[in-house]
Design an enzyme around this catalytic site. Structure first.
Site, PDB file in Angstrom:
ATOM      1  N   HIS A 199       0.766  -0.938   0.394  1.00  0.00           N
ATOM      2  CA  HIS A 199       0.433   0.447  -0.236  1.00  0.00           C
ATOM      3  C   HIS A 199       1.207   1.301   0.194  1.00  0.00           C
ATOM      4  O   HIS A 199       2.171   0.981   0.318  1.00  0.00           O
ATOM      5  CB  HIS A 199      -1.208   0.299   1.064  1.00  0.00           C
ATOM      6  CG  HIS A 199      -2.173   1.555   0.932  1.00  0.00           C
ATOM      7  ND1 HIS A 199      -1.251   1.586   1.827  1.00  0.00           N
ATOM      8  CD2 HIS A 199      -2.813   1.474   0.963  1.00  0.00           C
ATOM      9  CE1 HIS A 199      -2.859   2.755   1.849  1.00  0.00           C
ATOM     10  NE2 HIS A 199      -3.402   2.201   1.029  1.00  0.00           N
ATOM     11  N   LYS A 238     -12.843  -2.079   6.880  1.00  0.00           N
ATOM     12  CA  LYS A 238     -12.586  -2.437   5.718  1.00  0.00           C
ATOM     13  C   LYS A 238     -13.896  -4.115   5.832  1.00  0.00           C
ATOM     14  O   LYS A 238     -14.793  -4.490   5.535  1.00  0.00           O
ATOM     15  CB  LYS A 238     -11.274  -2.801   5.259  1.00  0.00           C
ATOM     16  CG  LYS A 238     -10.708  -1.969   4.699  1.00  0.00           C
ATOM     17  CD  LYS A 238      -9.438  -2.037   3.728  1.00  0.00           C
ATOM     18  CE  LYS A 238      -8.878  -0.766   3.128  1.00  0.00           C
ATOM     19  NZ  LYS A 238      -8.050  -0.445   3.158  1.00  0.00           N
ATOM     20  N   ASP A 242       1.177  -6.524   6.491  1.00  0.00           N
ATOM     21  CA  ASP A 242      -0.345  -5.385   5.872  1.00  0.00           C
ATOM     22  C   ASP A 242      -1.437  -6.666   5.387  1.00  0.00           C
ATOM     23  O   ASP A 242      -1.578  -6.549   5.055  1.00  0.00           O
ATOM     24  CB  ASP A 242       0.364  -4.276   4.972  1.00  0.00           C
ATOM     25  CG  ASP A 242      -1.080  -3.524   4.440  1.00  0.00           C
ATOM     26  OD1 ASP A 242      -1.843  -3.563   5.396  1.00  0.00           O
ATOM     27  OD2 ASP A 242      -0.465  -2.726   4.180  1.00  0.00           O
TER      28      ASP A 242
HETATM   29  C1  PLP Z   1      -6.430  -0.161   2.681  1.00  0.00           C
HETATM   30  C2  PLP Z   1      -5.038  -0.495   2.596  1.00  0.00           C
HETATM   31  C3  PLP Z   1      -4.339   0.432   4.051  1.00  0.00           C
HETATM   32  C4  PLP Z   1      -4.734   1.733   4.266  1.00  0.00           C
HETATM   33  O1  PLP Z   1      -6.043   1.357   5.794  1.00  0.00           O
HETATM   34  P1  PLP Z   1      -6.842   2.480   5.748  1.00  0.00           P
HETATM   35  O2  PLP Z   1      -7.316   2.176   7.125  1.00  0.00           O
HETATM   36  O3  PLP Z   1      -7.493   3.200   4.689  1.00  0.00           O
HETATM   37  O4  PLP Z   1      -6.539   3.845   5.419  1.00  0.00           O
HETATM   38  C5  PLP Z   1      -3.227  -0.279   3.964  1.00  0.00           C
HETATM   39  N1  PLP Z   1      -2.821  -1.424   3.239  1.00  0.00           N
HETATM   40  C6  PLP Z   1      -3.323  -2.289   2.562  1.00  0.00           C
HETATM   41  C7  PLP Z   1      -2.734  -3.123   2.054  1.00  0.00           C
HETATM   42  C8  PLP Z   1      -4.390  -1.789   2.573  1.00  0.00           C
HETATM   43  O5  PLP Z   1      -5.168  -2.435   1.151  1.00  0.00           O
END
Ligand code: PLP
Length: 455
Positions: free
Chosen positions: A263, A396, A355
């Site tokens: 990201h 998410k 992540d």
């Molecule tokens: C969405 C995402 C992020 C960032 O997350 P937010 O909560 O939107 O700040 C980091 N890494 C990955 C792989 C993502 O898909």
């Protein structure tokens, strides 16, 4: 229009009795009990059969007490009553269940039924006022217990009806009431959003930056639910969570291994920390699906070679990698065997950072066993395994508000102690975190705690 206070969660009980409409002593007693409860603000849902009761249990999560007649259908009362008990316990271990019986039939109640229920009601022997009081006390105990630490404290604080003398300057929403557009905003979102929009000067809720009080308790709770040694609530997304970890772990001129499919927040984090990225290339198949990084790229030899070939690693730079970041699962839903990644990549680097922005649910379904950062039990993660970090966007794929995120940590080799880690946390966190977002992290943990979250 009648005014309905929205602050109160309504009390609701499910009463299952075959003789609800019968002109019998038991029938009269249950109807009287239902009346007493209704008179004390408990909504009573009546079910005359086990099947109906099970349908209600599956569809109404607000049932906070179950009152089950033990004599339902005399032929096979045991099995039928057990099916109701099982349906309740599959959803919740804590919701109070009373068995309605008389003292003569009590002897026939099987042990497994008693284990799944909490108490008896002697319908024909005690007064309905007394029975009603016991039911309400049980509902109240359950309600105190069911709310997780921070959301529970927020709800209790909002019931004290304090004036707001702190930021935010809308002071509990009152600022909006003086203009048309403000009033429209207030009515659209509802009073509770504004009453619970607090500042760190409200001592009762604790502090996100100090991890104290109910907010700190909520982080301890989330660590237990998600299997971490410690957990941090982050209110600015996993974008910030990634930056907090990187800035705590690496400094200028240190080599960091990074999934090329990372990201952008990871790129920003490396830019800010001054880390030197060495990229790990994932596969991409002919459908365009990305990931994973193949295992042969994770061996000690392959890692050493990619660092040697990295033009950014110039003379005088220590080639030892300090940190590695892997996107798990990838945007295309591919996840790693994390135990295997720990073995392979852990042979080169002491700190692994997964992540898991899209993977907060992994712990709660056995098909992902070993495939997420906090796999297994935290007590088994000892000092000879790598230190492992996970960032999860609870907003998410769990139920939390936008920007809600968690950092989970398991300490292993080269751990970063809390005091040092928190310096980085405080650098990136706002001094005015949004309490609704913190509460939503708390609730998203609680929703995954217990049998209802299991497949
Ligand atoms: C969405 C995402 C992020 C960032 O997350 P937010 O909560 O939107 O700040 C980091 N890494 C990955 C792989 C993502 O898909």
């Amino acid at each position: 229009m009648t005014y309905k206070p929205q602050r109160r969660l309504g009390m609701k009980a499910l009463l299952i009795h075959e003789e609800l409409s019968a002109k019998t002593a038991a029938g009269r007693a249950v109807r009287e009990l239902a009346e007493v409860l209704e008179g004390r603000q408990v909504e009573v849902i009546l079910a005359q059969s086990a099947l109906d009761a099970i349908a209600i249990i599956h569809s109404d999560p607000m049932v906070q007490c179950v009152l089950l007649d033990w004599d339902l259908n005399l032929d096979d009362s045991h099995e039928i009553a057990m099916s109701v008990l099982d349906a309740v316990r599959e959803r919740s271990e804590a919701v109070p269940i009373f068995l309605l019986a008389d003292r003569s039939s009590a002897a026939t109640i099987a042990l497994d039924a008693m284990q799944k229920s909490d108490d008896f009601i002697w319908l024909l022997e005690d007064t309905s006022v007394f029975i009603g009081g016991r039911i309400i006390a049980a509902i109240q105990r359950y309600r105190d217990e069911v709310l997780p630490p921070m959301f529970g404290a927020l709800v209790r604080f909002s019931q004290v009806y304090e004036y707001s003398w702190h930021t935010p300057g809308h002071t509990g929403g009152t600022a909006f009431l003086k203009s048309t557009v403000g009033r429209a905003f207030f009515d659209f979102f509802g009073e509770n959003l504004f009453r619970s929009d607090l500042s760190i000067s409200v001592g009762e809720l604790g502090s996100l930056l100090d991890h104290s009080g109910p907010i700190g308790a909520s982080e301890v709770y989330a660590a237990r639910v998600f299997g971490a040694h410690r957990t941090y609530h982050v209110t600015n997304g996993s974008s910030t969570s990634n930056r907090v970890i990187l800035m705590a772990s690496v400094t200028r001129g240190q080599v960091t291994l990074c999934d090329r499919n990372c990201h952008k927040s990871v790129e920003h984090a490396m830019t800010m920390s001054g880390a030197i990225p060495t990229y790990l290339l994932p596969l991409r198949n002919h459908y365009g699906l990305i990931g994973p990084i193949p295992p042969q790229h994770l061996t000690v030899e392959a890692i050493r070679e990619s660092i040697v070939n990295n033009p950014l690693v110039s003379e005088g730079i220590d080639p030892t990698p300090m940190h590695a970041i892997v996107t798990n699962s990838t945007y295309d839903g591919l996840c790693y065997n994390v135990s295997r990644v720990e073995e392979l990549l852990g042979a080169s680097v002491d700190r692994l950072h997964f992540d898991e922005a899209w993977f907060g649910y992994a712990r709660f379904n056995p098909i992902y066993r070993e495939r997420f950062a906090m796999h297994g039990e935290p007590a088994d993660h000892g000092p000879n395994r790598p230190t492992v970090f996970a960032t999860q966007s609870t907003h998410k794929l769990l139920a939390a508000l936008s920007q809600a995120s968690m950092i989970h940590i398991r300490d292993g080799r080269r751990p970063i102690d809390h005091a040092r880690f928190n310096e980085s946390f405080m650098m990136h966190a706002s001094t005015s975190p949004n309490y609704a977002i913190i509460a939503s992290n708390d609730v998203s943990a609680a929703m995954m705690d217990g049998p209802a979250a299991r497949p």
